[in-house]
Motif scaffolding. Structure first.
Motif, PDB file in Angstrom:
ATOM      1  N   CYS A  62      53.979  -9.683  82.214  1.00  0.00           N
ATOM      2  CA  CYS A  62      55.196  -8.900  81.980  1.00  0.00           C
ATOM      3  C   CYS A  62      56.373  -9.751  82.431  1.00  0.00           C
ATOM      4  N   CYS A  93      58.421  -7.823  85.561  1.00  0.00           N
ATOM      5  CA  CYS A  93      57.926  -7.738  86.942  1.00  0.00           C
ATOM      6  C   CYS A  93      56.931  -8.835  87.290  1.00  0.00           C
ATOM      7  N   CYS A 105      54.230  -2.654  79.856  1.00  0.00           N
ATOM      8  CA  CYS A 105      53.697  -3.085  81.152  1.00  0.00           C
ATOM      9  C   CYS A 105      53.041  -1.920  81.896  1.00  0.00           C
ATOM     10  N   CYS A 146      55.080  -1.823  85.630  1.00  0.00           N
ATOM     11  CA  CYS A 146      56.458  -1.340  85.781  1.00  0.00           C
ATOM     12  C   CYS A 146      56.935  -0.483  84.608  1.00  0.00           C
ATOM     13  N   HIS A 197      57.809  -1.484  81.688  1.00  0.00           N
ATOM     14  CA  HIS A 197      58.717  -2.220  80.788  1.00  0.00           C
ATOM     15  C   HIS A 197      58.130  -2.307  79.376  1.00  0.00           C
TER      16      HIS A 197
HETATM   17 ZN   LIG Z   1      56.137  -5.151  84.330  1.00  0.00          ZN
END
Ligand SMILES: [Zn+2]
Length: 439
Positions: free
Chosen positions: A370, A373, A394, A397, A399
Protein backbone atom coordinates in the motif's frame (compact mmCIF):
# COMPACT_ATOMS: atom_id res chain seq x y z
CA UNK A 1 11.79 25.37 -26.86
CA UNK A 2 12.74 28.71 -25.36
CA UNK A 3 13.07 32.01 -27.16
CA UNK A 4 16.46 33.70 -26.92
CA UNK A 5 16.87 37.40 -27.70
CA UNK A 6 20.39 38.83 -27.98
CA UNK A 7 22.20 41.84 -29.36
CA UNK A 8 25.47 42.26 -31.24
CA UNK A 9 27.18 45.48 -32.30
CA UNK A 10 28.50 46.05 -35.79
CA UNK A 11 30.65 48.98 -36.80
CA UNK A 12 29.20 50.87 -39.75
CA UNK A 13 32.02 51.51 -42.22
CA UNK A 14 32.86 55.18 -42.66
CA UNK A 15 31.42 56.92 -45.67
CA UNK A 16 31.23 60.68 -45.59
CA UNK A 17 27.71 61.05 -46.96
CA UNK A 18 26.37 58.19 -44.84
CA UNK A 19 27.99 59.45 -41.63
CA UNK A 20 26.59 62.93 -42.28
CA UNK A 21 23.12 61.44 -42.72
CA UNK A 22 23.39 59.32 -39.56
CA UNK A 23 24.60 62.39 -37.67
CA UNK A 24 21.64 64.43 -38.91
CA UNK A 25 19.18 61.70 -37.88
CA UNK A 26 20.80 61.40 -34.46
CA UNK A 27 20.45 65.16 -34.02
CA UNK A 28 16.80 65.24 -35.14
CA UNK A 29 15.86 62.31 -32.92
CA UNK A 30 17.57 63.94 -29.95
CA UNK A 31 15.40 67.03 -30.38
CA UNK A 32 12.24 65.01 -31.03
CA UNK A 33 12.62 62.83 -27.95
CA UNK A 34 13.16 65.80 -25.66
CA UNK A 35 10.27 67.66 -27.27
CA UNK A 36 8.01 64.62 -26.95
CA UNK A 37 8.87 64.33 -23.27
CA UNK A 38 8.02 67.98 -22.70
CA UNK A 39 4.77 67.51 -24.64
CA UNK A 40 3.88 64.52 -22.47
CA UNK A 41 4.56 66.58 -19.36
CA UNK A 42 2.47 69.46 -20.71
CA UNK A 43 -0.34 67.02 -21.41
CA UNK A 44 -0.15 65.79 -17.85
CA UNK A 45 -0.49 69.35 -16.56
CA UNK A 46 -3.37 70.02 -18.94
CA UNK A 47 -4.98 66.83 -17.74
CA UNK A 48 -4.87 68.04 -14.13
CA UNK A 49 -6.40 71.43 -14.84
CA UNK A 50 -9.01 69.77 -17.07
CA UNK A 51 -9.89 67.59 -14.13
CA UNK A 52 -10.16 70.58 -11.86
CA UNK A 53 -12.51 72.37 -14.23
CA UNK A 54 -14.67 69.46 -15.41
CA UNK A 55 -14.33 66.92 -12.62
CA UNK A 56 -12.92 64.24 -14.88
CA UNK A 57 -9.72 63.48 -16.72
CA UNK A 58 -9.61 64.06 -20.48
CA UNK A 59 -9.74 60.84 -22.44
CA UNK A 60 -6.59 60.64 -24.51
CA UNK A 61 -8.16 58.76 -27.36
CA UNK A 62 -11.12 61.12 -27.72
CA UNK A 63 -9.29 64.34 -27.30
CA UNK A 64 -5.80 63.79 -28.58
CA UNK A 65 -5.93 60.70 -30.74
CA UNK A 66 -3.52 57.94 -29.93
CA UNK A 67 -0.90 59.23 -27.55
CA UNK A 68 -0.31 62.90 -28.25
CA UNK A 69 -2.39 65.63 -29.79
CA UNK A 70 -2.21 65.62 -33.57
CA UNK A 71 -0.75 69.10 -33.35
CA UNK A 72 2.14 68.05 -31.18
CA UNK A 73 2.65 64.93 -33.22
CA UNK A 74 2.65 66.89 -36.43
CA UNK A 75 5.13 69.30 -34.96
CA UNK A 76 7.42 66.46 -33.90
CA UNK A 77 7.25 64.95 -37.35
CA UNK A 78 8.12 68.26 -38.91
CA UNK A 79 11.24 68.38 -36.76
CA UNK A 80 12.45 65.28 -38.54
CA UNK A 81 10.57 65.37 -41.80
CA UNK A 82 13.52 63.98 -43.74
CA UNK A 83 13.74 60.94 -41.43
CA UNK A 84 11.85 57.71 -42.14
CA UNK A 85 8.56 57.98 -40.25
CA UNK A 86 9.04 54.63 -38.53
CA UNK A 87 12.21 55.93 -36.87
CA UNK A 88 10.34 59.06 -35.70
CA UNK A 89 7.34 56.99 -34.50
CA UNK A 90 9.55 54.59 -32.55
CA UNK A 91 11.50 57.44 -30.98
CA UNK A 92 8.34 59.30 -29.92
CA UNK A 93 6.90 56.08 -28.46
CA UNK A 94 10.10 55.46 -26.53
CA UNK A 95 10.01 58.94 -25.01
CA UNK A 96 6.31 58.72 -24.12
CA UNK A 97 6.65 55.23 -22.62
CA UNK A 98 9.62 56.37 -20.55
CA UNK A 99 7.64 59.36 -19.31
CA UNK A 100 4.63 57.21 -18.41
CA UNK A 101 6.83 54.78 -16.49
CA UNK A 102 8.45 57.61 -14.54
CA UNK A 103 5.28 59.68 -14.19
CA UNK A 104 4.39 58.84 -10.61
CA UNK A 105 7.88 59.60 -9.34
CA UNK A 106 8.09 62.77 -11.42
CA UNK A 107 4.79 64.07 -10.05
CA UNK A 108 5.87 63.25 -6.51
CA UNK A 109 9.02 65.23 -7.15
CA UNK A 110 11.21 62.16 -6.58
CA UNK A 111 12.60 62.20 -10.10
CA UNK A 112 13.14 64.81 -12.77
CA UNK A 113 11.95 64.28 -16.32
CA UNK A 114 14.28 62.49 -18.67
CA UNK A 115 16.62 64.67 -20.68
CA UNK A 116 18.07 62.91 -23.70
CA UNK A 117 21.71 63.31 -24.60
CA UNK A 118 22.89 64.86 -27.83
CA UNK A 119 24.89 61.75 -28.70
CA UNK A 120 22.19 59.20 -27.87
CA UNK A 121 21.08 56.26 -29.95
CA UNK A 122 18.07 56.06 -32.25
CA UNK A 123 15.80 53.11 -33.04
CA UNK A 124 15.57 51.32 -36.34
CA UNK A 125 12.77 48.84 -36.98
CA UNK A 126 13.39 45.36 -38.31
CA UNK A 127 11.45 46.23 -41.47
CA UNK A 128 14.03 48.93 -42.20
CA UNK A 129 16.96 46.52 -42.27
CA UNK A 130 17.05 44.47 -45.45
CA UNK A 131 19.24 42.63 -47.90
CA UNK A 132 22.09 41.46 -45.72
CA UNK A 133 24.78 40.00 -47.97
CA UNK A 134 28.19 38.62 -47.21
CA UNK A 135 31.22 40.27 -48.77
CA UNK A 136 33.82 38.27 -46.82
CA UNK A 137 34.20 36.97 -43.26
CA UNK A 138 34.74 40.50 -41.97
CA UNK A 139 32.33 42.60 -43.97
CA UNK A 140 28.67 42.44 -44.87
CA UNK A 141 26.36 44.79 -46.66
CA UNK A 142 22.90 45.80 -45.46
CA UNK A 143 20.26 48.10 -46.85
CA UNK A 144 18.86 50.51 -44.29
CA UNK A 145 15.75 52.59 -44.92
CA UNK A 146 16.65 55.78 -43.11
CA UNK A 147 14.97 58.54 -45.10
CA UNK A 148 11.42 59.58 -45.75
CA UNK A 149 10.32 60.14 -49.35
CA UNK A 150 10.66 63.83 -48.73
CA UNK A 151 14.13 63.42 -47.27
CA UNK A 152 15.30 61.30 -50.18
CA UNK A 153 14.09 63.94 -52.62
CA UNK A 154 15.61 66.74 -50.62
CA UNK A 155 18.97 65.05 -50.46
CA UNK A 156 18.76 63.84 -53.98
CA UNK A 157 19.37 60.20 -53.06
CA UNK A 158 17.56 56.89 -52.59
CA UNK A 159 15.52 56.17 -49.46
CA UNK A 160 17.61 53.08 -48.86
CA UNK A 161 21.24 53.43 -47.89
CA UNK A 162 23.64 50.58 -48.50
CA UNK A 163 25.91 50.31 -45.49
CA UNK A 164 28.90 48.07 -44.89
CA UNK A 165 29.02 46.34 -41.51
CA UNK A 166 32.40 45.40 -40.08
CA UNK A 167 32.25 42.35 -37.83
CA UNK A 168 34.44 41.39 -34.94
CA UNK A 169 35.28 37.96 -33.61
CA UNK A 170 32.41 35.51 -33.92
CA UNK A 171 29.99 38.26 -34.85
CA UNK A 172 29.94 37.27 -38.49
CA UNK A 173 28.40 33.88 -37.64
CA UNK A 174 25.30 35.68 -36.41
CA UNK A 175 24.91 37.43 -39.77
CA UNK A 176 25.46 34.09 -41.55
CA UNK A 177 22.67 32.60 -39.49
CA UNK A 178 20.41 35.53 -40.25
CA UNK A 179 21.14 35.05 -43.95
CA UNK A 180 20.34 31.32 -43.82
CA UNK A 181 17.18 31.96 -41.79
CA UNK A 182 18.32 30.25 -38.60
CA UNK A 183 18.17 33.55 -36.68
CA UNK A 184 15.65 36.35 -37.09
CA UNK A 185 16.35 40.05 -36.76
CA UNK A 186 14.36 42.30 -34.44
CA UNK A 187 13.96 46.02 -33.88
CA UNK A 188 17.47 47.41 -33.33
CA UNK A 189 19.36 50.67 -32.70
CA UNK A 190 22.07 52.85 -34.16
CA UNK A 191 24.51 54.72 -31.89
CA UNK A 192 27.79 56.60 -32.03
CA UNK A 193 30.94 56.10 -29.99
CA UNK A 194 34.25 57.88 -30.58
CA UNK A 195 33.31 59.11 -34.03
CA UNK A 196 32.14 55.74 -35.23
CA UNK A 197 28.57 54.67 -35.85
CA UNK A 198 27.44 51.22 -34.81
CA UNK A 199 24.40 49.08 -35.53
CA UNK A 200 23.31 47.38 -32.33
CA UNK A 201 21.50 44.50 -33.95
CA UNK A 202 18.88 42.59 -31.99
CA UNK A 203 18.38 39.01 -33.14
CA UNK A 204 16.39 36.08 -31.84
CA UNK A 205 16.25 32.34 -32.14
CA UNK A 206 14.70 29.32 -30.48
CA UNK A 207 16.66 26.89 -28.45
CA UNK A 208 15.93 23.56 -26.84
CA UNK A 209 15.47 24.27 -23.14
CA UNK A 210 18.27 22.75 -21.11
CA UNK A 211 16.52 21.17 -18.19
CA UNK A 212 18.41 20.53 -15.03
CA UNK A 213 17.51 16.99 -14.09
CA UNK A 214 17.29 16.08 -10.44
CA UNK A 215 18.46 12.54 -9.71
CA UNK A 216 16.35 12.42 -6.57
CA UNK A 217 13.23 13.24 -8.52
CA UNK A 218 12.17 9.78 -9.59
CA UNK A 219 9.61 8.70 -12.15
CA UNK A 220 8.14 5.28 -11.44
CA UNK A 221 6.94 3.31 -14.47
CA UNK A 222 4.52 0.46 -13.89
CA UNK A 223 4.06 -1.76 -16.89
CA UNK A 224 0.64 -3.27 -16.74
CA UNK A 225 -2.19 -5.15 -18.32
CA UNK A 226 -5.09 -2.72 -18.52
CA UNK A 227 -2.85 0.22 -19.34
CA UNK A 228 0.57 -0.44 -20.93
CA UNK A 229 2.31 1.98 -18.56
CA UNK A 230 1.31 4.08 -15.56
CA UNK A 231 3.62 6.87 -14.37
CA UNK A 232 4.11 8.43 -10.94
CA UNK A 233 6.68 10.83 -9.45
CA UNK A 234 8.05 10.38 -5.92
CA UNK A 235 7.98 14.09 -5.08
CA UNK A 236 4.62 14.89 -6.64
CA UNK A 237 1.62 13.27 -5.06
CA UNK A 238 -0.74 14.73 -7.64
CA UNK A 239 1.14 13.54 -10.70
CA UNK A 240 -0.26 10.53 -12.54
CA UNK A 241 -0.16 9.57 -16.17
CA UNK A 242 -1.74 6.61 -17.95
CA UNK A 243 0.15 5.79 -21.13
CA UNK A 244 -1.41 4.04 -24.10
CA UNK A 245 -4.38 1.75 -24.50
CA UNK A 246 -3.73 -1.96 -24.25
CA UNK A 247 -7.19 -2.79 -25.55
CA UNK A 248 -6.44 -1.04 -28.79
CA UNK A 249 -3.43 -3.29 -29.24
CA UNK A 250 -5.16 -6.51 -28.20
CA UNK A 251 -8.09 -5.72 -30.49
CA UNK A 252 -5.70 -5.20 -33.36
CA UNK A 253 -3.82 -8.41 -32.58
CA UNK A 254 -7.05 -10.41 -32.23
CA UNK A 255 -8.35 -9.11 -35.52
CA UNK A 256 -5.10 -9.90 -37.31
CA UNK A 257 -4.85 -13.33 -35.70
CA UNK A 258 -8.35 -14.06 -36.91
CA UNK A 259 -7.30 -13.32 -40.45
CA UNK A 260 -4.18 -15.38 -39.99
CA UNK A 261 -6.21 -18.38 -38.85
CA UNK A 262 -8.57 -18.09 -41.79
CA UNK A 263 -5.64 -17.85 -44.16
CA UNK A 264 -3.85 -20.76 -42.57
CA UNK A 265 -6.96 -22.91 -42.92
CA UNK A 266 -7.39 -22.08 -46.57
CA UNK A 267 -3.66 -22.59 -47.23
CA UNK A 268 -3.76 -25.90 -45.46
CA UNK A 269 -6.41 -27.14 -47.86
CA UNK A 270 -4.77 -25.61 -50.86
CA UNK A 271 -1.28 -26.58 -49.85
CA UNK A 272 -1.91 -30.13 -48.62
CA UNK A 273 0.83 -32.43 -49.75
CA UNK A 274 2.84 -29.70 -51.36
CA UNK A 275 6.49 -29.35 -50.44
CA UNK A 276 9.42 -27.01 -50.91
CA UNK A 277 9.28 -23.64 -52.51
CA UNK A 278 5.68 -24.01 -53.55
CA UNK A 279 4.60 -24.39 -49.95
CA UNK A 280 6.88 -21.56 -48.85
CA UNK A 281 5.22 -19.30 -51.36
CA UNK A 282 1.80 -20.27 -50.12
CA UNK A 283 2.71 -19.58 -46.47
CA UNK A 284 4.05 -16.11 -47.27
CA UNK A 285 0.85 -14.17 -46.55
CA UNK A 286 0.69 -15.79 -43.09
CA UNK A 287 4.22 -14.62 -42.31
CA UNK A 288 3.34 -11.18 -43.62
CA UNK A 289 0.52 -11.01 -41.11
CA UNK A 290 2.82 -11.99 -38.25
CA UNK A 291 5.14 -9.22 -39.31
CA UNK A 292 2.25 -6.83 -39.32
CA UNK A 293 1.52 -7.54 -35.65
CA UNK A 294 5.19 -7.22 -34.79
CA UNK A 295 5.51 -3.88 -36.58
CA UNK A 296 2.35 -2.55 -35.03
CA UNK A 297 3.55 -3.39 -31.51
CA UNK A 298 6.97 -1.95 -32.20
CA UNK A 299 5.46 1.29 -33.45
CA UNK A 300 3.31 1.52 -30.33
CA UNK A 301 6.28 0.78 -28.08
CA UNK A 302 8.27 3.55 -29.75
CA UNK A 303 5.43 6.03 -29.28
CA UNK A 304 4.86 5.07 -25.65
CA UNK A 305 8.55 5.03 -24.68
CA UNK A 306 9.10 8.42 -26.33
CA UNK A 307 6.12 9.81 -24.43
CA UNK A 308 7.37 8.40 -21.11
CA UNK A 309 10.88 9.81 -21.49
CA UNK A 310 9.45 13.19 -22.54
CA UNK A 311 7.29 13.18 -19.42
CA UNK A 312 10.39 12.51 -17.29
CA UNK A 313 12.25 15.40 -18.98
CA UNK A 314 9.29 17.73 -18.71
CA UNK A 315 9.06 17.00 -15.01
CA UNK A 316 12.84 17.24 -14.46
CA UNK A 317 13.12 13.64 -13.25
CA UNK A 318 16.78 12.56 -13.27
CA UNK A 319 15.89 8.95 -12.53
CA UNK A 320 13.41 6.49 -13.99
CA UNK A 321 12.64 3.41 -11.92
CA UNK A 322 11.10 0.50 -13.73
CA UNK A 323 10.32 -3.09 -12.82
CA UNK A 324 12.93 -5.63 -13.70
CA UNK A 325 10.94 -7.80 -16.05
CA UNK A 326 13.69 -10.29 -16.77
CA UNK A 327 12.96 -13.57 -15.06
CA UNK A 328 9.44 -12.55 -14.20
CA UNK A 329 7.14 -15.42 -13.41
CA UNK A 330 3.56 -14.66 -14.06
CA UNK A 331 0.50 -16.44 -15.25
CA UNK A 332 -0.45 -13.39 -17.20
CA UNK A 333 0.10 -14.04 -20.88
CA UNK A 334 0.09 -10.35 -21.71
CA UNK A 335 2.90 -9.58 -19.28
CA UNK A 336 4.88 -12.58 -20.43
CA UNK A 337 4.69 -11.27 -23.94
CA UNK A 338 8.13 -10.38 -25.19
CA UNK A 339 6.94 -7.02 -26.50
CA UNK A 340 6.95 -5.81 -22.91
CA UNK A 341 10.67 -6.36 -22.73
CA UNK A 342 10.88 -4.41 -25.94
CA UNK A 343 8.91 -1.53 -24.39
CA UNK A 344 11.12 -1.63 -21.34
CA UNK A 345 14.28 -1.66 -23.43
CA UNK A 346 13.09 1.29 -25.50
CA UNK A 347 12.37 3.30 -22.36
CA UNK A 348 15.85 2.49 -21.03
CA UNK A 349 17.59 3.38 -24.31
CA UNK A 350 15.76 6.67 -24.74
CA UNK A 351 16.23 7.63 -21.08
CA UNK A 352 19.99 7.09 -21.35
CA UNK A 353 20.15 9.20 -24.50
CA UNK A 354 18.84 12.11 -22.42
CA UNK A 355 21.07 11.50 -19.42
CA UNK A 356 18.33 10.02 -17.25
CA UNK A 357 19.49 7.31 -14.85
CA UNK A 358 17.55 4.04 -15.00
CA UNK A 359 17.12 1.89 -11.91
CA UNK A 360 15.50 -1.55 -12.18
CA UNK A 361 13.30 -2.57 -9.28
CA UNK A 362 12.34 -6.14 -8.28
CA UNK A 363 8.65 -6.42 -9.07
CA UNK A 364 7.85 -8.95 -6.34
CA UNK A 365 5.82 -6.75 -3.98
CA UNK A 366 5.42 -3.46 -5.80
CA UNK A 367 1.75 -4.23 -6.55
CA UNK A 368 1.04 -5.66 -3.10
CA UNK A 369 2.40 -2.75 -1.06
CA UNK A 370 0.00 0.00 0.00
CA UNK A 371 1.57 3.26 -1.10
CA UNK A 372 -0.13 5.15 1.69
CA UNK A 373 0.71 3.12 4.81
CA UNK A 374 3.39 0.77 3.50
CA UNK A 375 1.57 -2.41 4.41
CA UNK A 376 2.42 -5.33 2.12
CA UNK A 377 -0.33 -7.80 1.29
CA UNK A 378 1.92 -10.82 1.43
CA UNK A 379 0.00 -14.09 1.69
CA UNK A 380 -3.23 -12.10 1.87
CA UNK A 381 -6.03 -13.30 -0.38
CA UNK A 382 -5.91 -11.33 -3.59
CA UNK A 383 -9.66 -10.66 -3.62
CA UNK A 384 -9.23 -8.70 -0.39
CA UNK A 385 -6.61 -6.18 -1.52
CA UNK A 386 -7.35 -6.34 -5.22
CA UNK A 387 -11.10 -6.86 -5.60
CA UNK A 388 -10.86 -6.23 -9.36
CA UNK A 389 -7.97 -5.97 -11.79
CA UNK A 390 -8.12 -2.17 -11.66
CA UNK A 391 -8.72 -1.59 -7.95
CA UNK A 392 -6.44 -1.62 -4.94
CA UNK A 393 -7.88 -1.64 -1.43
CA UNK A 394 -5.61 -1.65 1.60
CA UNK A 395 -6.47 -4.13 4.30
CA UNK A 396 -4.52 -2.16 6.87
CA UNK A 397 -5.57 1.46 6.33
CA UNK A 398 -8.50 1.20 3.93
CA UNK A 399 -6.78 3.30 1.23
CA UNK A 400 -8.43 2.76 -2.14
CA UNK A 401 -6.87 3.66 -5.46
CA UNK A 402 -6.13 2.49 -8.97
CA UNK A 403 -4.01 -0.65 -8.64
CA UNK A 404 -1.53 0.30 -11.35
CA UNK A 405 -1.11 3.83 -9.98
CA UNK A 406 -0.47 2.36 -6.53
CA UNK A 407 2.25 0.15 -8.03
CA UNK A 408 3.75 3.04 -10.01
CA UNK A 409 3.95 5.14 -6.85
CA UNK A 410 5.75 2.32 -5.05
CA UNK A 411 8.17 1.91 -7.94
CA UNK A 412 8.91 5.65 -7.82
CA UNK A 413 10.21 5.47 -4.21
CA UNK A 414 13.96 5.72 -3.66
CA UNK A 415 15.43 2.46 -2.31
CA UNK A 416 12.03 0.77 -2.50
CA UNK A 417 13.54 -2.74 -2.42
CA UNK A 418 15.12 -2.05 0.97
CA UNK A 419 11.91 -0.47 2.27
CA UNK A 420 9.91 -3.54 1.22
CA UNK A 421 12.44 -5.86 2.84
CA UNK A 422 12.28 -3.98 6.16
CA UNK A 423 8.50 -3.85 6.05
CA UNK A 424 8.24 -7.61 5.45
CA UNK A 425 10.44 -8.24 8.50
CA UNK A 426 8.30 -5.95 10.63
CA UNK A 427 5.11 -7.60 9.42
CA UNK A 428 6.37 -11.11 10.23
CA UNK A 429 6.44 -10.11 13.91
CA UNK A 430 2.90 -8.88 13.64
CA UNK A 431 1.60 -11.79 11.67
CA UNK A 432 -1.17 -12.60 14.15
CA UNK A 433 -2.71 -9.27 13.51
CA UNK A 434 -3.85 -10.32 10.04
CA UNK A 435 -4.04 -14.08 10.54
CA UNK A 436 -7.71 -14.30 9.80
CA UNK A 437 -7.20 -12.95 6.27
CA UNK A 438 -4.38 -15.25 5.35
CA UNK A 439 -4.69 -17.72 2.53
ZN1 LIG B 1 -2.60 1.08 3.54
Amino acid sequence: MIKIVKTMKYEIKYDKELYNLLGDIQHAIWLIKNRATTAAYDWQQFSFSYNERFGEYPKEKEIIGKTLSPDVYGFLKAMGSFVSSSIVDSAVNEAITKFKNDKVKILKGEQSIQIYRRNGSFPIRVSQIKGITKLDNKTYNAKLSLLSKEGAKERNCKGQSVVTLITGNGAYEILDRIINGEYKMSDSRIYKRKNKFYLLLTYKFEKEAEKVLDENRIMGVDIGVAVPAVLAINEDKFYRQYVGDAKEVSDFVAQINDRKKRLQRSRKWAGEGSRGSGRKKLMKPVDAISNKIHNYRETKNHTWSRFIVNEALKNECGTIQIEDLSGITTDNAFLKDWTFYSLQQKIIDKAKEHGIKVVKVKPNYTSKRCNKCGFIHKDVKKEIWRPTQADFKCLNCGHETNADLNAARNIAIKDIEKIIEDQLKAQEKNVKHVEEYLV
